[in-house]
Design a protein around this motif. Structure first.
Motif, short mmCIF file in Angstrom:
data_model
loop_
_atom_site.label_atom_id
_atom_site.label_comp_id
_atom_site.label_asym_id
_atom_site.label_seq_id
_atom_site.Cartn_x
_atom_site.Cartn_y
_atom_site.Cartn_z
N VAL A 16 0.83 -1.05 -0.04
CA VAL A 16 -0.03 -0.04 -0.03
C VAL A 16 1.00 1.19 0.03
N SER A 17 2.32 1.27 0.16
CA SER A 17 2.90 2.50 0.20
C SER A 17 3.56 2.75 -1.20
N ALA A 74 -4.48 -1.79 6.29
CA ALA A 74 -2.97 -2.13 6.46
C ALA A 74 -2.11 -1.15 7.16
N GLY A 75 -1.45 -1.83 7.93
CA GLY A 75 -0.54 -1.23 8.78
C GLY A 75 0.44 -1.97 9.58
N LYS A 94 0.50 7.20 4.36
CA LYS A 94 0.53 7.38 2.59
C LYS A 94 -0.33 6.42 2.11
N GLY A 95 -0.27 5.11 2.72
CA GLY A 95 -1.09 3.96 2.25
C GLY A 95 -2.47 4.30 2.27
N VAL A 96 -3.09 4.87 3.28
CA VAL A 96 -4.46 5.51 3.42
C VAL A 96 -4.75 6.34 2.20
#
Ligand code: NAD
Length: 257
Positions: free
Chosen positions: A63-64, A90-91, A117-119
């Motif tokens: 997701v990044s 995700a984290g 940033k993934g969000v």
């Protein structure tokens, strides 16, 4: 069924909250796109759903990475025809994430890139798909640490979750007239791999438990049930919230013995 005919994309679906949400959403009628950087484990989530007669497909994405996020949304639309629910879940919580003095810049960057940033990427590419579907629900996993100072230092993680919460509020306001709801899900401390790996001694676990009125860690399933409500049309007037599921942690000044 509470998610009949919906298509839900869940990131971090190989483990913990994401996996439980994937199983639950599928039981409630959704077609689930199980996204994770760990493709094999995401496929296991899909196999478990299919075994119960549900519909799901696995998709590998970090997701990044912008390109991965663009591709996971395209995959959802190609597999199931539309996207109704985007669960940016995700984290990471890195073992070397500590106080400001001790934390390396690389840990800060890694954590912010995945958690915050993934969000952003999930919304950047997810929102156009939700628009094409006529609206939908975005759920961003933040944390109680976006609201409270953590007793165990984790500066990058805490900052990343603050970013998720404030981003969520703005997104909710900007997209409200497009029939897109955006809520932050704020779990308390959970008995998942992420936290149990971080609180790696009994002493650290007890230090955290001191703050929870219920006196126990939460379960991933208890967060998945809250996500189900936010994903479904039952929450049709709910947007921009910090949806706390925390065993009373944020309500407590002193916890009962
Ligand atoms: P978990 O470690 O069980 O699951 C996280 C999943 O995310 C894993 O499958 C992992 O492979 C995946 N992932 C990690 N980096 C990724 C990336 N770059 N791209 C795609 N997938 C990636 O953790 P969990 O406890 O289920 O956590 C889920 C979310 O809940 C996280 O955002 C976490 O910060 C948040 N949260 C957890 C707690 C807790 O106490 N466990 C509390 C509050 C918030």
């Amino acid at each position: 069924m509470r998610l009949r005919d919906k298509v839900a994309l869940i990131t971090g679906a190989a483990s913990g909250i994401g996996r439980e949400a994937a199983l639950l959403f599928a039981r409630e009628g959704a077609a689930v796109v199980a996204v994770d950087v760990n493709e094999l484990a995401a496929q296991e989530t899909v196999a478990a759903i299919e075994q119960e007669g549900g519909r799901a497909a696995a998709c590998r994405a970090d997701v990044s990475k912008a390109a991965d996020c663009e591709q996971m949304v395209a995959f959802a639309e190609a597999q199931f025809g539309k996207l109704d629910v985007m669960f940016n879940n995700a984290g990471i919580m890195h073992g070397a994430d500590d106080d400001a003095v001790s934390t390396e810049e690389a840990i800060w960057d890694l954590t912010m890139n995945i958690n915050a940033k993934g969000v952003f990427f999930g919304c950047k590419y997810g929102i156009p798909a939700l628009r094409r579907a006529g609206g939908g629900s975005i759920i961003n996993t933040a944390s109680f640490v976006a609201l409270m100072g953590a007793a165990t230092p984790q500066i990058a993680y805490t900052a990343s979750k603050g970013a998720v919460l404030s981003m969520t509020r703005e997104l909710a306001v900007i997209h409200a007239r497009e029939n897109i709801r955006v809520n932050a899900l704020c779990p308390g401390p959970l008995r998942t791999k992420l936290l149990m790996d971080f609180l790696d001694t009994e002493e650290k676990k007890q230090r955290r438990l001191v703050h929870i009125p219920m006196g126990r860690f939460g379960e991933a399933k208890e967060i998945a049930l809250a996500a189900l409500y936010l994903a479904s049309d039952e929450s049709s007037y709910v947007t921009g919230t910090e949806f706390l599921v925390d065993g009373g942690l944020t309500a407590a000044y002193v916890t009962p013995k």
